[in-house]
Design a protein around this motif. Structure first.
Motif, short mmCIF file in Angstrom:
data_model
loop_
_atom_site.label_atom_id
_atom_site.label_comp_id
_atom_site.label_asym_id
_atom_site.label_seq_id
_atom_site.Cartn_x
_atom_site.Cartn_y
_atom_site.Cartn_z
N UNK A 124 0.93 -1.21 0.00
CA UNK A 124 -0.08 0.06 0.03
C UNK A 124 1.05 1.37 0.08
N UNK A 125 0.29 2.26 -0.47
CA UNK A 125 1.18 3.57 -0.47
C UNK A 125 0.41 4.91 0.19
N UNK A 126 1.20 5.60 0.82
CA UNK A 126 0.95 6.82 1.28
C UNK A 126 0.84 7.97 -0.04
N UNK A 127 -0.69 8.60 0.09
CA UNK A 127 -0.81 9.52 -1.03
C UNK A 127 -1.16 10.92 -0.28
N UNK A 128 -1.12 11.20 0.88
CA UNK A 128 -1.17 12.47 1.23
C UNK A 128 -0.86 12.48 2.80
N UNK A 129 -0.18 13.77 3.22
CA UNK A 129 0.41 13.86 4.57
C UNK A 129 0.11 15.02 5.22
N UNK A 130 -0.28 15.26 6.42
CA UNK A 130 -0.67 16.12 7.39
C UNK A 130 0.40 16.09 8.50
N UNK A 237 -0.05 12.50 10.11
CA UNK A 237 -1.29 11.87 9.81
C UNK A 237 -1.65 12.06 8.22
N UNK A 238 -1.84 10.63 7.77
CA UNK A 238 -1.75 10.48 6.43
C UNK A 238 -2.99 9.87 5.75
N UNK A 239 -2.99 9.85 4.55
CA UNK A 239 -3.88 8.88 3.71
C UNK A 239 -3.33 7.85 2.94
N UNK A 240 -3.90 6.80 3.12
CA UNK A 240 -3.04 5.74 2.07
C UNK A 240 -4.05 4.63 1.58
N UNK A 336 7.25 3.28 0.55
CA UNK A 336 5.78 3.46 0.94
C UNK A 336 5.18 4.56 0.17
N UNK A 337 5.86 5.63 -0.12
CA UNK A 337 5.29 6.74 -0.82
C UNK A 337 5.07 6.92 -2.19
N UNK A 338 3.75 7.32 -2.55
CA UNK A 338 3.64 7.34 -3.98
C UNK A 338 3.53 8.88 -4.23
N UNK A 339 4.76 9.35 -5.02
CA UNK A 339 4.94 10.72 -5.16
C UNK A 339 4.12 11.47 -6.17
#
Length: 355
Positions: A124-130, A237-240, A336-339
């Motif tokens: 799975x990938x991270x798509x947004x970060x707070x 705090x992220x969306x994935x 883990x990060x989808x840039x």
């Protein structure tokens, strides 16, 4: 390194107890990891579509209906895709299992669940970060406890969830205080078991979210329970989303379209604490207005970084800390990060919320 950070518990059995036997067995499969890596490469290379295709839908996590309420109160425009279900789910282990079952496409979590998913072989990938600058957690004692500081945790039973933010906060606090795993007993639980464990005396300490503490103290402060503040921050705090979701061009476009709503919802909540206190904490969580206000006073200003460099560094430190304890194998978290999604949230909010 100690032989086992969880006294008397085999690490593999510990992982299985948190996430379910099926998930654990499937996750530890080398074939699953190899397949996930292949999937990942394809998903992160395809350009995002400019428009969400008609008929696209997503299943989105919304713990305690937070997202729908934020969007409604903020009076945001309708989403440009269908939400086939808002899933009332929040804990990392539960989210991972829902991802596996294909009953969830997108979730909001802290930094640790993506690390745990990787360890299990689920891609799975991270798509947004707070970015979170202030602590979201504190430590609560069982009733009648005389523990006053993290240094007093030596020799005590501590509630520990390796797959959730609470677990990382605890490990970071112990490391900062110079306490080793041999000095304490980590009791394997999931966060939804923490309150019961405290109340029954099964554990001496449990990390609680700031939002949980007022209700716990209201019930048990008179019986000697109290809280211990920590300056340990759970930065992300992220969306994935599962790679299989992001590999679908239509769903990936919907995820990209959802990110600005997610960011704007958090900004609105931060800027309207009085309304949020009344509409969420008082009306849906049954807290008093005073309790709600005490939570809002600790709220983090949402910060959406145009660059993920700081987030990746923090995620690597977290993964390394877990590896030191034998909870996961060491790996490079950059996978883990989808840039493709990196600057979407930052572009959706005013400049003061871009960091």
């Amino acid at each position: 390194m100690p032989s086992s950070p969880v006294s008397g518990v085999d690490r593999r059995l510990f992982l299985t107890s948190l996430l379910g036997a099926a998930a654990g067995v499937a996750g530890l499969s080398g074939c699953a990891q190899s397949s996930a890596a292949t999937e990942s490469k394809g998903a992160s290379s395809a350009p995002l579509a400019d428009k969400v295709p008609s008929g696209t839908s997503l299943k989105i996590a919304s713990f305690q209906n937070t997202q729908q309420l934020q969007f409604e109160l903020a009076k945001l425009d309708d989403l440009p895709f269908k939400v086939s279900s808002w899933v009332n789910i929040g804990a990392g282990p539960d989210v991972i299992n829902a991802f596996r079952a294909k009953s969830l496409d997108l979730a909001n979590n802290a930094g640790i669940p993506p690390i745990q998913a990787h360890y299990q072989g689920f891609d799975a990938k991270i798509v947004a970060i707070n970015i979170t600058r202030k602590p979201n957690y504190l430590f609560a004692t069982k009733p009648g406890s005389d523990i006053q500081s993290v240094e007093d945790f030596k020799g005590k039973k501590l509630a520990f969830s390796q797959g959730q933010a609470q677990g990382v906060v605890l490990l970071r606090a112990l490391k900062k205080a110079g306490i080793t795993y041999d000095d304490v007993e980590l009791v394997p639980l999931t966060s939804n078991q923490f309150l019961t464990a405290l109340q029954s005396g099964q554990v001496d300490i449990a990390p609680l979210a700031n939002s949980q503490a007022p209700a716990y103290l209201q019930q048990y402060k008179s019986k000697g329970a109290h809280t211990i503040a920590t300056d340990v921050v759970d930065l992300l705090n992220l969306l994935w989303a599962p790679t299989s979701v992001l590999g679908d061009s239509a769903k990936a476009a919907a995820v990209a379209a959802y990110i600005p709503y997610w960011a704007k919802g958090q900004v609105w909540t931060y800027e309207h604490p009085d309304t949020w206190n009344e509409e969420f904490y008082v009306k849906t969580q049954n807290l008093t207005l005073a309790q709600a206000q005490s939570i809002s006073e600790l709220a983090n200003k949402p910060l959406f970084p145009p660059s993920w460099d700081e987030a990746i560094k923090w995620e690597q430190e977290t993964a390394d800390l877990l590896a030191e304890g034998g909870f996961v194998k060491k790996f490079d978290v950059s996978s883990l990060f989808d840039h493709r999604f990196e600057d979407i949230a930052a572009k959706a909010v005013p400049a003061e919320y871009r960091r």
